[in-house]
Design an enzyme around this catalytic site. Structure first.
Site, PDB file in Angstrom:
ATOM      1  N   TYR A 156     -40.719 -42.979 101.488  1.00 23.91           N
ATOM      2  CA  TYR A 156     -40.757 -43.907 102.622  1.00 23.91           C
ATOM      3  C   TYR A 156     -39.400 -44.565 102.803  1.00 23.91           C
ATOM      4  O   TYR A 156     -38.613 -44.688 101.856  1.00 23.91           O
ATOM      5  CB  TYR A 156     -41.845 -44.971 102.439  1.00 23.91           C
ATOM      6  CG  TYR A 156     -41.587 -45.962 101.324  1.00 23.91           C
ATOM      7  CD1 TYR A 156     -40.891 -47.149 101.558  1.00 23.91           C
ATOM      8  CD2 TYR A 156     -42.045 -45.719 100.030  1.00 23.91           C
ATOM      9  CE1 TYR A 156     -40.659 -48.062 100.536  1.00 23.91           C
ATOM     10  CE2 TYR A 156     -41.818 -46.624  99.003  1.00 23.91           C
ATOM     11  CZ  TYR A 156     -41.124 -47.793  99.263  1.00 23.91           C
ATOM     12  OH  TYR A 156     -40.890 -48.687  98.245  1.00 23.91           O
ATOM     13  N   CYS A 157     -39.111 -44.970 104.030  1.00 19.09           N
ATOM     14  CA  CYS A 157     -37.885 -45.693 104.354  1.00 19.09           C
ATOM     15  C   CYS A 157     -38.153 -46.512 105.610  1.00 19.09           C
ATOM     16  O   CYS A 157     -39.301 -46.614 106.046  1.00 19.09           O
ATOM     17  CB  CYS A 157     -36.704 -44.733 104.534  1.00 19.09           C
ATOM     18  SG  CYS A 157     -36.990 -43.448 105.768  1.00 19.09           S
ATOM     19  N   THR A 158     -37.132 -47.094 106.191  1.00 21.17           N
ATOM     20  CA  THR A 158     -37.344 -48.042 107.289  1.00 21.17           C
ATOM     21  C   THR A 158     -38.043 -47.412 108.491  1.00 21.17           C
ATOM     22  O   THR A 158     -39.120 -47.835 108.902  1.00 21.17           O
ATOM     23  CB  THR A 158     -36.005 -48.653 107.731  1.00 21.17           C
ATOM     24  OG1 THR A 158     -35.351 -49.233 106.602  1.00 21.17           O
ATOM     25  CG2 THR A 158     -36.229 -49.730 108.793  1.00 21.17           C
TER      26      THR A 158
ATOM     27  N   ILE B 131     -41.668 -47.444 107.360  1.00 24.33           N
ATOM     28  CA  ILE B 131     -42.292 -48.747 107.116  1.00 24.33           C
ATOM     29  C   ILE B 131     -42.621 -49.444 108.436  1.00 24.33           C
ATOM     30  O   ILE B 131     -43.624 -50.154 108.540  1.00 24.33           O
ATOM     31  CB  ILE B 131     -41.357 -49.626 106.265  1.00 24.33           C
ATOM     32  CG1 ILE B 131     -41.042 -48.943 104.932  1.00 24.33           C
ATOM     33  CG2 ILE B 131     -41.971 -51.001 106.018  1.00 24.33           C
ATOM     34  CD1 ILE B 131     -39.837 -49.522 104.211  1.00 24.33           C
TER      35      ILE B 131
END
Length: 285
Positions: free
Chosen positions: A184-186, A213
């Site tokens: 996961y990342c922004t 996210i």
């Protein structure tokens, strides 16, 4: 009355003439008085821009008029106004800098060999069905995770995305190769690349949180598996999905809870540090 908005999006697709795309994107964004950062490479585009909502909508419409970008997943959020110092549109070897442009392969459908995309609801079903066999793997810079992360996530010791290749090749995460790994990342762009790097290194079951996210927060706020605040690369610096957000960060001065970043030097030589409002007031006084 101006209503400031910020949009975040990326598209992985082969671009035969990145310089032509750069010129077009600069002209389009400048014509609508937008500021922000747009990166273009032979692999696609990665953009975060902001301005008045009417201008941003016109920019998005113009961007989607180009067939390879017509299905771009545009993530909207509220801005503060003047969220970026200027407009920057550049051609780079990578639209997210892992230092491994030769490893990335893209086609008209996106990244070749990347992790399976999972919507936020699908991530929940995976966790409910597999329990501890599911591992969240943070695809951001280490400091971003100081204020927010998924519960029990693995947070690699990286200062920039360039550090990920060395981290993966070090063997310290080999014990996860038989796990269900959810990267996961922004907004999702870093995990497109990270998940492909992990799969090419023998991680057998790799997923990526679709929309990052940001999309997860829109779906579940602070009632799901995400905890804390989200760091963003603009004037806002942090955002929360509700007033129920936990405060995970710790002030570098007093150790108290805070999610508040400031650009100040500290004893580790890093300028971006967590400093609570109280310590800022004491320093000013």
């Amino acid at each position: 009355m101006a209503v400031p908005k910020i949009v975040l999006f990326y598209v992985f697709t082969p671009l035969a003439d990145p310089e032509a795309i750069r010129l077009w994107q600069y002209t389009l964004a400048e014509a609508h008085d937008l500021t922000g950062r747009i990166l273009v490479s032979e692999h696609g585009i990665n953009a975060t821009v902001g301005g008045d909502i009417r201008d941003v909508k016109r920019y998005v419409k113009g961007t989607r008029s180009y067939a390879p970008f017509k299905d771009a997943d545009i993530k909207w959020s509220d801005g503060l106004g003047n969220d970026f110092p200027r407009l920057s549109v550049k051609v780079r070897p990578e639209i997210v800098t892992f230092g491994a442009p030769g490893e990335l392969k893209v086609d008209a459908d996106g990244v070749v060999g990347g992790g399976t995309h999972l919507a936020p609801e699908e991530v929940h079903r995976l966790v409910e069905g597999r329990g501890d066999d599911v591992v969240f793997f943070d695809g951001r810079n280490g400091f971003e995770a100081e204020i927010g992360r998924f519960r029990d996530a693995v947070v690699p010791d990286v200062s920039t995305t360039r550090d990920f290749v060395h981290e993966l090749d070090s063997g310290k995460y080999d014990h996860l190769k038989d796990k269900a790994v959810v990267t996961y990342c922004t907004g999702g762009v870093r995990c497109e690349v990270l998940s492909s790097l992990m799969r090419s290194r023998g991680f057998g079951e790799v997923y990526q949180l679709d929309g990052g996210i940001v999309r997860y927060g829109e779906a579940f706020g602070d009632t799901g598996l995400w905890e804390g605040s989200l760091y963003v690369f603009d004037k806002r610096m942090t955002i929360e999905f509700s007033d129920q957000a936990k405060t995970l960060g710790r002030c570098t001065r007093c150790g108290g809870p805070t999610s508040r970043y400031e650009n100040l030097p500290d004893d580790r030589g890093r300028e971006l540090v967590l400093v609570c409002a109280g310590c800022t007031e004491n320093r000013a006084g």
